[in-house]
Design an enzyme around this catalytic site. Structure first.
Site, PDB file in Angstrom:
ATOM      1  N   ARG A 184      -3.446 -33.706  40.326  1.00  0.00           N
ATOM      2  CA  ARG A 184      -4.549 -34.639  40.053  1.00  0.00           C
ATOM      3  C   ARG A 184      -5.308 -35.013  41.324  1.00  0.00           C
ATOM      4  O   ARG A 184      -6.529 -34.911  41.378  1.00  0.00           O
ATOM      5  CB  ARG A 184      -4.024 -35.903  39.380  1.00  0.00           C
ATOM      6  N   GLU A 209       2.382 -34.519  39.826  1.00  0.00           N
ATOM      7  CA  GLU A 209       1.161 -35.209  39.397  1.00  0.00           C
ATOM      8  C   GLU A 209       0.217 -35.440  40.571  1.00  0.00           C
ATOM      9  O   GLU A 209      -1.002 -35.359  40.426  1.00  0.00           O
ATOM     10  CB  GLU A 209       1.501 -36.554  38.733  1.00  0.00           C
ATOM     11  N   ASP A 218       5.173 -25.157  31.331  1.00  0.00           N
ATOM     12  CA  ASP A 218       3.838 -24.651  30.974  1.00  0.00           C
ATOM     13  C   ASP A 218       3.013 -24.076  32.127  1.00  0.00           C
ATOM     14  O   ASP A 218       2.760 -22.861  32.204  1.00  0.00           O
ATOM     15  CB  ASP A 218       3.041 -25.756  30.245  1.00  0.00           C
ATOM     16  N   GLU A 277      -5.403 -29.717  26.073  1.00  0.00           N
ATOM     17  CA  GLU A 277      -5.052 -28.287  26.011  1.00  0.00           C
ATOM     18  C   GLU A 277      -5.803 -27.498  24.941  1.00  0.00           C
ATOM     19  O   GLU A 277      -6.216 -26.357  25.167  1.00  0.00           O
ATOM     20  CB  GLU A 277      -3.545 -28.123  25.817  1.00  0.00           C
TER      21      GLU A 277
HETATM   22  C1  DMJ Z   1      -2.312 -32.710  32.476  1.00  0.00           C
HETATM   23  O1  DMJ Z   1      -1.980 -33.581  33.477  1.00  0.00           O
HETATM   24  C2  DMJ Z   1      -2.180 -31.296  32.932  1.00  0.00           C
HETATM   25  O2  DMJ Z   1      -2.907 -30.464  32.100  1.00  0.00           O
HETATM   26  C3  DMJ Z   1      -0.747 -30.845  32.980  1.00  0.00           C
HETATM   27  O3  DMJ Z   1      -0.621 -29.501  33.316  1.00  0.00           O
HETATM   28  C4  DMJ Z   1      -0.100 -31.048  31.642  1.00  0.00           C
HETATM   29  N1  DMJ Z   1      -0.301 -32.357  31.109  1.00  0.00           N
HETATM   30  C5  DMJ Z   1      -1.518 -33.054  31.265  1.00  0.00           C
HETATM   31  C6  DMJ Z   1      -2.404 -33.113  30.054  1.00  0.00           C
HETATM   32  O4  DMJ Z   1      -1.803 -33.069  28.835  1.00  0.00           O
END
Ligand code: DMJ
Length: 599
Positions: A173, A169, A301, A481
């Protein structure tokens, strides 16, 4: 003779001697600065016994000297017409959310929109500010951007000795946010802070395998495992774009080395036992897979996303990452992609693979997996000789993700659904059929009409048909998404249907998630109208959901997809090319094309 005598005389004067001494000291100081790493005077110094030694900055030309022009506030939405108005409406929504955060929660990480209290979920360094900087820049909100820069200027990335920053994270971020804001504005403080943070997180890579550990203390360098104990597949790859771009900007070899070592682990891994898919858990010790679960949702993902995007970010030179992406997508489409029998809804799920190589799918579809159409569409328009099924899957899967919103009474999607249906082709499975089975049959029948699952716009299900899924994660968490995929499909196909669908989502957000003077809140049950809200406004709503909606509606294209690559938190990073001296210095040999080749 006369001249040399008079020079001698001048040099003997005390004042002249003092001036010469001063000049000599200044000269020594300047020479020292040029031959050492200037940032080492300022940056957070992680414990030296835990870190690889950091080499001096190379003597190359500085990447950027001049701050970027600021596009006028209204240049992107200044045209008459509905789309400009819609872009403005999204900008208004962002301002409502961000100002609510500033009023009730800044400089803490996030706003709790119902109780109107702050919360520090991610290190307490002002996450919502850093995660939003590039959104503000793109929306032309320069006052808010400048105020955010003041916070960035003072951030020290410090934490108490017993706390840990979650690596994944913090990278996507904070580091992604700083790098993107730097790329757009070219304000040097952003790069300095990105460099500070990139260095402070380096202890996470100090594992035997080189795969990153779950979390790290940015001051004392201590590390901690997460609940799963070992390395996550998503964590391992979802730092490649950020660290490679940081290596490019700073010239620091260590940034490149730590993440490329992870790619080497993946290139060498034997994943034939899971059909060439990468299991979600890996040993921190020896870098081998330690689970038989494969997924394109949580824990996996963005790892697949970053395979393609490494190739794109490096000016389409990292062909090994590209080939890994193509191989992985083939495996995803072969083993994890299903079709429901009546509505022909295409979906991608997760599975465990038994010792005989049989896939046991869960038939869950996560909202998180709705990023995949965006990546597939991007790959379909950039990869050479890409099989047509990539774009078919992008369109069909984005359609399903839209259906989850369109079917829902609130207009918002549940977070996880169980796709449950009776198969047409392969009994006795109680679920849908593998897409490849349908594709084969369609081809055998002469490829008439659209491929299975791909279709032109259709209305929402009529009430007599079964929806073919059940919500099992009922909330809508303000996730991006699906609108991310609408944005990529709009940009890659030009089909206005994706914009229209994005607008429907935005209208539902306004109806169901907006809170008076409190920003926006997650919704507890997406299938109830005007239902309860959850006291959360995750920073991804500002960084991603509203940014993609804004970009979907602006007629201008400030982030052309052939020049920018979005990280997984929607932070755009510019495509770059290594120069020859950098390739030599960083020891990059695979599939490279240099500035000289491309100029
Ligand atoms: C975000 O922090 C990013 O897109 C991450 O890759 C997956 N989850 C969240 C949003 O759903």
């Amino acid at each position: 003779m006369f001249a040399s005598q008079s020079l001698h005389g001048v040099l003997r004067r005390p004042l002249v001697r003092i001036i010469l001494l001063c000049l000599f000291i200044v000269f020594l100081f300047v020479a020292l600065l040029h031959h050492t790493d200037p940032s080492s005077f300022f940056e957070l110094a992680p414990p030296q016994d835990r870190l690889p030694s950091i080499p001096p900055r190379p003597m190359g030309p500085p990447r950027h000297r001049v701050k970027a022009q600021r596009p006028p506030v209204d240049s992107m939405a200044a045209h008459d017409g509905p789309w400009a108005e819609r872009a403005d409406a999204v900008r208004g929504a962002f301002l409502h959310a961000y100002q609510s955060y500033l009023t009730h929660a800044a400089p803490h990480d996030e706003l709790k929109p119902i109780s109107k209290l702050p919360v520090d979920n991610f290190n307490g360094w002002g996450l919502s500010i850093v995660d939003s900087l590039d959104t503000m820049w793109l929306m032309g909100l320069y006052d808010e951007f400048d105020a955010g820069l003041a916070v960035v200027t003072n951030v020290t990335f410090s934490m108490p000795p017993d706390k840990y920053a979650p690596f994944f994270e913090t990278v996507i971020r904070y580091l992604g946010g700083l790098l993107s804001a730097y790329a757009l504005s070219q304000d040097p403080i952003l790069l300095t802070r990105a460099d500070d943070l990139g260095t402070a997180l380096l202890p996470a890579f100090r594992t035997t395998s080189g795969l990153p550990i779950f979390s790290v203390n940015t001051v004392n360098g201590r590390v901690a495992k997460g609940w799963a104990g070992d390395a996550g597949f998503a964590e391992s790859l979802t730092c490649q774009l950020e660290y490679k771009y940081l290596a490019y900007l700073t010239g620091r070899k260590v940034y490149y080395d730590v993440v490329e070592r992870i790619m080497d682990v993946m290139y060498e891994a034997n994943v034939t036992f899971t059909g060439e898919l990468f299991p979600v858990l890996w040993s921190l010790k020896n870098g081998t897979p330690i689970s038989r679960t494969v997924s394109v949702g949580s824990s996996a993902d963005s790892a697949y996303e970053y395979m393609l995007k490494q190739w794109l970010l490096t000016g389409r030179t990292d062909t090994k990452a590209r080939d890994l992406y193509i191989r992985s997508v083939d495996a995803i489409l072969d083993h994890l992609t299903y079709l429901t029998p009546n509505r022909s809804l295409l979906y991608v799920t997760d599975a465990t693979v038994d010792i005989h190589g049989t896939f046991n799918p869960s038939h869950k579809l996560e909202h998180l997996t709705c990023f995949l159409p965006a990546t597939l569409a991007l790959g379909a328009v950039t990869l050479p000789d890409v099989p047509p099924r990539h774009m078919w899957a992008a369109r069909a899967l984005a359609h399903t993700c839209w259906v989850l919103y369109a079917d829902s009474p609130s207009g918002l999607s549940p977070d996880v659904v169980l796709m449950r249906s009776t198969p047409k082709l392969a009994p006795p499975s109680p679920f849908g059929d593998l897409w490849v089975t349908h594709l084969k049959q369609w081809e055998q029948n002469g490829s008439q009409g659209d491929p299975p699952g791909v279709r032109s716009p259709e209305s929402v299900r009529d009430t007599d048909t079964l929806p073919e899924y059940t919500p099992i994660g009922k909330g809508y968490l303000l996730r991006p998404e699906t609108v991310e995929s609408f944005y990529f499909l709009w940009r890659t196909t030009g089909d206005v249907m994706w914009r229209e669908r994005g607008w429907e989502v935005f209208e539902a957000l306004e109806r169901e998630a907006r809170v008076e003077s409190g920003g926006y809140a997650s919704v507890e049950n997406a299938h109830s109208v005007g239902g309860l809200k959850t006291d959360e406004m995750p920073s991804w709503f500002l960084a991603e959901t509203l940014k993609y909606l804004f970009l979907l509606f602006t007629d201008e294209d400030p982030i052309p997809l052939d020049r920018w690559v979005f990280n997984t938190e929607a932070h755009p990073l510019p495509v770059f090319h290594w120069s020859v001296w950098e390739l030599e210095r960083l020891g990059i040999t695979r599939g490279v094309k240099t500035e000289q080749d491309t100029s």
